[in-house]
Every structure is written in C-alpha cells, then in structure tokens.
Design a protein around this motif. Structure first.
Motif, PDB file in Angstrom:
ATOM      1  N   VAL A  18     -10.216 -57.112  54.993  1.00 60.84           N
ATOM      2  CA  VAL A  18      -8.846 -57.641  55.010  1.00 60.84           C
ATOM      3  C   VAL A  18      -7.866 -56.561  55.487  1.00 60.84           C
ATOM      4  O   VAL A  18      -6.956 -56.824  56.285  1.00 60.84           O
ATOM      5  CB  VAL A  18      -8.468 -58.164  53.599  1.00 60.84           C
ATOM      6  CG1 VAL A  18      -6.984 -58.485  53.519  1.00 60.84           C
ATOM      7  CG2 VAL A  18      -9.293 -59.398  53.243  1.00 60.84           C
ATOM      8  N   TYR A  57       1.292 -61.281  54.157  1.00 61.63           N
ATOM      9  CA  TYR A  57       0.879 -62.689  54.073  1.00 61.63           C
ATOM     10  C   TYR A  57      -0.628 -62.802  54.262  1.00 61.63           C
ATOM     11  O   TYR A  57      -1.331 -63.468  53.500  1.00 61.63           O
ATOM     12  CB  TYR A  57       1.621 -63.515  55.138  1.00 61.63           C
ATOM     13  CG  TYR A  57       1.332 -64.994  55.054  1.00 61.63           C
ATOM     14  CD1 TYR A  57       2.108 -65.824  54.250  1.00 61.63           C
ATOM     15  CD2 TYR A  57       0.271 -65.554  55.763  1.00 61.63           C
ATOM     16  CE1 TYR A  57       1.840 -67.188  54.156  1.00 61.63           C
ATOM     17  CE2 TYR A  57      -0.014 -66.911  55.676  1.00 61.63           C
ATOM     18  CZ  TYR A  57       0.783 -67.720  54.870  1.00 61.63           C
ATOM     19  OH  TYR A  57       0.497 -69.057  54.770  1.00 61.63           O
ATOM     20  N   CYS A  58      -1.132 -62.126  55.275  1.00 60.89           N
ATOM     21  CA  CYS A  58      -2.572 -62.174  55.576  1.00 60.89           C
ATOM     22  C   CYS A  58      -3.394 -61.618  54.416  1.00 60.89           C
ATOM     23  O   CYS A  58      -4.396 -62.224  54.000  1.00 60.89           O
ATOM     24  CB  CYS A  58      -2.848 -61.380  56.850  1.00 60.89           C
ATOM     25  SG  CYS A  58      -4.588 -61.020  57.075  1.00 60.89           S
ATOM     26  N   GLN A  61      -3.099 -64.092  51.295  1.00 62.07           N
ATOM     27  CA  GLN A  61      -3.801 -65.368  51.542  1.00 62.07           C
ATOM     28  C   GLN A  61      -5.308 -65.158  51.571  1.00 62.07           C
ATOM     29  O   GLN A  61      -6.071 -65.951  51.020  1.00 62.07           O
ATOM     30  CB  GLN A  61      -3.376 -65.966  52.897  1.00 62.07           C
ATOM     31  CG  GLN A  61      -1.953 -66.445  52.957  1.00 62.07           C
ATOM     32  CD  GLN A  61      -1.662 -67.519  51.919  1.00 62.07           C
ATOM     33  OE1 GLN A  61      -2.389 -68.498  51.812  1.00 62.07           O
ATOM     34  NE2 GLN A  61      -0.618 -67.318  51.138  1.00 62.07           N
ATOM     35  N   SER A  62      -5.738 -64.108  52.230  1.00 60.61           N
ATOM     36  CA  SER A  62      -7.178 -63.868  52.395  1.00 60.61           C
ATOM     37  C   SER A  62      -7.839 -63.606  51.047  1.00 60.61           C
ATOM     38  O   SER A  62      -8.897 -64.184  50.732  1.00 60.61           O
ATOM     39  CB  SER A  62      -7.412 -62.679  53.325  1.00 60.61           C
ATOM     40  OG  SER A  62      -6.845 -62.930  54.589  1.00 60.61           O
ATOM     41  N   ASN A  65      -7.731 -66.693  48.750  1.00 65.91           N
ATOM     42  CA  ASN A  65      -8.657 -67.720  49.202  1.00 65.91           C
ATOM     43  C   ASN A  65     -10.028 -67.563  48.534  1.00 65.91           C
ATOM     44  O   ASN A  65     -10.658 -68.528  48.118  1.00 65.91           O
ATOM     45  CB  ASN A  65      -8.788 -67.605  50.730  1.00 65.91           C
ATOM     46  CG  ASN A  65      -9.356 -68.848  51.341  1.00 65.91           C
ATOM     47  OD1 ASN A  65     -10.473 -69.202  51.039  1.00 65.91           O
ATOM     48  ND2 ASN A  65      -8.573 -69.514  52.175  1.00 65.91           N
ATOM     49  N   GLU A  84      -4.036 -65.741  60.577  1.00 66.66           N
ATOM     50  CA  GLU A  84      -5.237 -64.953  60.254  1.00 66.66           C
ATOM     51  C   GLU A  84      -5.588 -65.015  58.769  1.00 66.66           C
ATOM     52  O   GLU A  84      -4.792 -64.626  57.917  1.00 66.66           O
ATOM     53  CB  GLU A  84      -5.045 -63.483  60.637  1.00 66.66           C
ATOM     54  CG  GLU A  84      -4.906 -63.225  62.125  1.00 66.66           C
ATOM     55  CD  GLU A  84      -3.465 -63.252  62.593  1.00 66.66           C
ATOM     56  OE1 GLU A  84      -2.601 -63.812  61.873  1.00 66.66           O
ATOM     57  OE2 GLU A  84      -3.197 -62.717  63.678  1.00 66.66           O
ATOM     58  N   VAL A  85      -6.783 -65.534  58.458  1.00 66.23           N
ATOM     59  CA  VAL A  85      -7.315 -65.456  57.085  1.00 66.23           C
ATOM     60  C   VAL A  85      -8.678 -64.784  57.203  1.00 66.23           C
ATOM     61  O   VAL A  85      -9.557 -65.277  57.909  1.00 66.23           O
ATOM     62  CB  VAL A  85      -7.459 -66.858  56.443  1.00 66.23           C
ATOM     63  CG1 VAL A  85      -8.084 -66.735  55.054  1.00 66.23           C
ATOM     64  CG2 VAL A  85      -6.114 -67.541  56.342  1.00 66.23           C
ATOM     65  N   GLU A  86      -8.829 -63.639  56.553  1.00 61.91           N
ATOM     66  CA  GLU A  86     -10.057 -62.855  56.693  1.00 61.91           C
ATOM     67  C   GLU A  86     -10.978 -63.128  55.506  1.00 61.91           C
ATOM     68  O   GLU A  86     -10.660 -62.793  54.367  1.00 61.91           O
ATOM     69  CB  GLU A  86      -9.688 -61.358  56.757  1.00 61.91           C
ATOM     70  CG  GLU A  86     -10.869 -60.427  56.826  1.00 61.91           C
ATOM     71  CD  GLU A  86     -11.739 -60.669  58.058  1.00 61.91           C
ATOM     72  OE1 GLU A  86     -11.294 -60.385  59.154  1.00 61.91           O
ATOM     73  OE2 GLU A  86     -12.887 -61.156  57.887  1.00 61.91           O
TER      74      GLU A  86
END
Ligand SMILES: Nc1ncnc2c1ncn2[C@@H]1O[C@H](COP(=O)(O)O)[C@@H](O)[C@H]1OP(=O)(O)O
Ligand SMILES: [Mg+2]
Length: 317
Positions: A18, A57-58, A61-62, A65, A84-86
C-alpha cells in the motif's frame, strides 16, 4: 500462505504494498503538476497538497478493504477520492512469519492502531516546486506505523524519490530491518534536525550537544521519516526539541529504528505512546539515536530548562 499468517504479518505485508502504491500516486500528482496546495494552519504554515489527500485516501481505503474493523488514524482530515485500491501483499514479509515471537503472532486487530502520514515532508514538496529544486523530493516519505497496546511494533517508510524507483524500508519488532543495511558506526557525529520548523529551543538543544562533543556537525533536512533514514545511513542522531511533530510522524520511524538497534523517544528519554486516544502532538519533542551511540548521553546533555518546556501530555485536549 497469506491467509495462514498472523494478523500482524498480514497487516505489514499489505502495508508495504500500500505504501508503494501511495508513493506512485504522489509521483503521478507531481508529474501532472497541479498540487492544489492549501494551508491547514490558522496563523501559521502547514501545507497540504493533492498528493497528501489522494495518498491518504488510497492507504485508508486499501487497508480498510482487507481489515474492516482496523483503527486507522491519518494526518489528513480532507482527502480526495482516487481509484487505486491496493490489495496486494509483500511475500518478503510473509516469509518472516516464523521469526515473530508468540506475543507478536497473537496480536489481535482490536488492539492495533495504524498511524498514517501519507506524505511526510509536505513543506519540502512545496519548496521543491516553488524553487524548481527537485533534489528536495528525496526527503518525501510515506509512513505507515503499527502500534499494539500503545507501543510501536512495526513500521513502513517508503521513499518514492530514492534513486529511480524508490525504496521501502520496513521492520517488525525483533525481526531486523529490511530494505536498507543500517550503518554500524561513523567517525563523525552528524546530527540531523528540522529544515522548516527551527525554534529557539531546537537551536539551544543542538548547541548543548555540540558543547558535549555529541554533534560534530548539524544537517537541516525535512521530514521525520527522512531523518530516521539518515540516522540508519550513518548520522548519529535526530533532534527536534519542539512540539509540532505528531504521532503519525514518529510511529513508523520509531519501529524501524528500534528494530535496527537504535532508539526514538521524546527529548527527555520517555517512550512515546501511540494509543488511539492519545494527544496527537509529540509534546515532549523527538530524539532518535543510532545503534552505535548512547541514547542516554544525548538525553542527559539536553538542558533541563528545555526539557521542562516540553512536558509529556498523554491524553487528548
Ligand atoms: N510545527 C509543525 N506543524 C506541522 N507539522 C510539523 C511541525 N513540526 C513538524 N511537523 C511534521 O513533522 C515532520 C518533521 O518535521 P521537520 O521536517 O520540521 O523536522 C514534518 O515533515 C511535518 O510533517 P508533514 O510534512 O507530514 O506535515
Ligand atoms: Mg509528517
């Protein structure tokens, strides 16, 4: 393999990936060229860019998730949604699972706080753009610090502008440091300190260290993450006798430095706590030292009047 690993190993394995994706986002915003800088501080200067907002944010969120109930505290209140979601993870971290002691292997999600600085060194980014001095971008890092019951136990420092492709330095308590080979000594004691937040107390502390032969020279550079990388690369210490640095600035650097045998405390030698209800500012300042110098020598050489100006404040105001 991922699903069989302990919670901490999985979280670090995810966070390494991430942090690298967040570093890519920062580089893309920089290349696109419109930083949309806002000042977060009434009456002062604390810049935030589109890169800070997207990278946070990335990261959030990642991680959210994969780890739905994880407590994450990030620097930025305002973020910008990005696609982008890693969900990847680092195999290198998973391979370390058997080195974790049983306490670390039994860490539960509900006892963890993740401290996120999506872009440490924002002032350096703003200055790099203003002065067209891209060398300053080396001082930018993405910091993901993992605390268990208030103590920093693992950390990731991603440096997107290191060399061509960046580097990721990470550590889990007791399992060594990865992505860098820490210096074991240096004939010269270089002390690194703030470039953009100098104050009378910072200068007085540095002067005291010079007088005790604990600082042969002073180097002013940006970012807590970058300064700890400098300590790992051969500087003796990082000294910030002032209160502006926050928990997200020190959590990852502390875990990484301590895994390399160094120390990171406040300037009075007190351990910094990372509980979710803690005061955000490191009100006691920051003092980090390399494995090859004595942390206590540095603590003891900072005059009491400076220490008294920087008391520990444990709970949120
Ligand atoms: N007075 C302050 N106000 C806001 N942030 C600060 C202040 N002092 C330190 N910091 C944060 O701590 C980091 C290390 O400080 P310094 O570079 O001055 O040594 C900075 O990069 C900055 O993080 P950030 O860049 O993420 O806002
Ligand atoms: Mg920061």
């Amino acid at each position: 393999m991922f699903n069989r690993a302990s919670f901490l190993t999985r979280l670090v394995a995810s966070s390494v990936k991430v942090s690298e994706t967040a570093g890519g986002i920062i580089k893309n915003v920089m290349t696109a060229g419109d930083l949309k800088i806002v000042n977060k501080c009434d009456g002062g200067y604390d810049p935030q860019t589109e890169a800070d907002r997207r990278a946070q944010y990335c990261i959030v969120q990642s991680l959210q998730n994969r780890y739905k109930d994880l407590k994450i505290i990030g620097e930025e209140d305002e973020t910008t949604a990005c696609p982008e979601v890693e969900l990847g993870f680092s195999e290198d971290v998973l391979n370390l699972e058997s080195s974790l002691n049983s306490e670390l292997r039994n860490i539960k999600e509900e006892d963890v706080v993740v401290w996120v600085d999506p872009l440490d060194g924002t002032s350096e980014v703003a200055l790099a753009v203003k002065n067209k001095n891209l060398a300053l971008l080396e001082q930018v890092t993405v910091l993901i610090g993992i605390a268990h019951k208030g103590r920093a136990v693992a950390g990731i420092i991603h440096q997107p502008y290191f060399s061509e492709n960046g580097r990721t330095v990470w550590a889990i308590n007791g399992c060594g440091v990865h992505g860098i080979t820490p210096a074991q000594s240096n004939a010269k004691k270089v002390v690194v300190t703030t470039r953009s937040h100098l104050s009378e107390s910072v200068s007085s502390a540095l002067e005291a260290l010079k007088n005790k032969d604990l600082a042969d020279s002073i180097e002013k550079v940006g970012g807590a993450g970058y300064k700890v990388l400098k300590v790992l690369e051969g500087s003796a210490a990082y000294v910030f006798a002032s209160a502006g640095c926050k928990k997200w600035d020190t959590c990852a650097p502390e875990a990484v430095l301590e895994a390399a045998g160094g120390n990171l405390t406040d300037i009075s030698g007190r351990k910094i706590r990372y509980d979710s209800n803690i005061q955000l500012n490191n009100t006691g300042g920051v003092l980090a030292t390399a494995s090859w110098v004595k942390h206590l020598d540095y603590v003891n050489s900072i005059p009491d009047d400076i220490k008294n100006q920087l008391p520990e404040v444990a709970s949120k105001k």
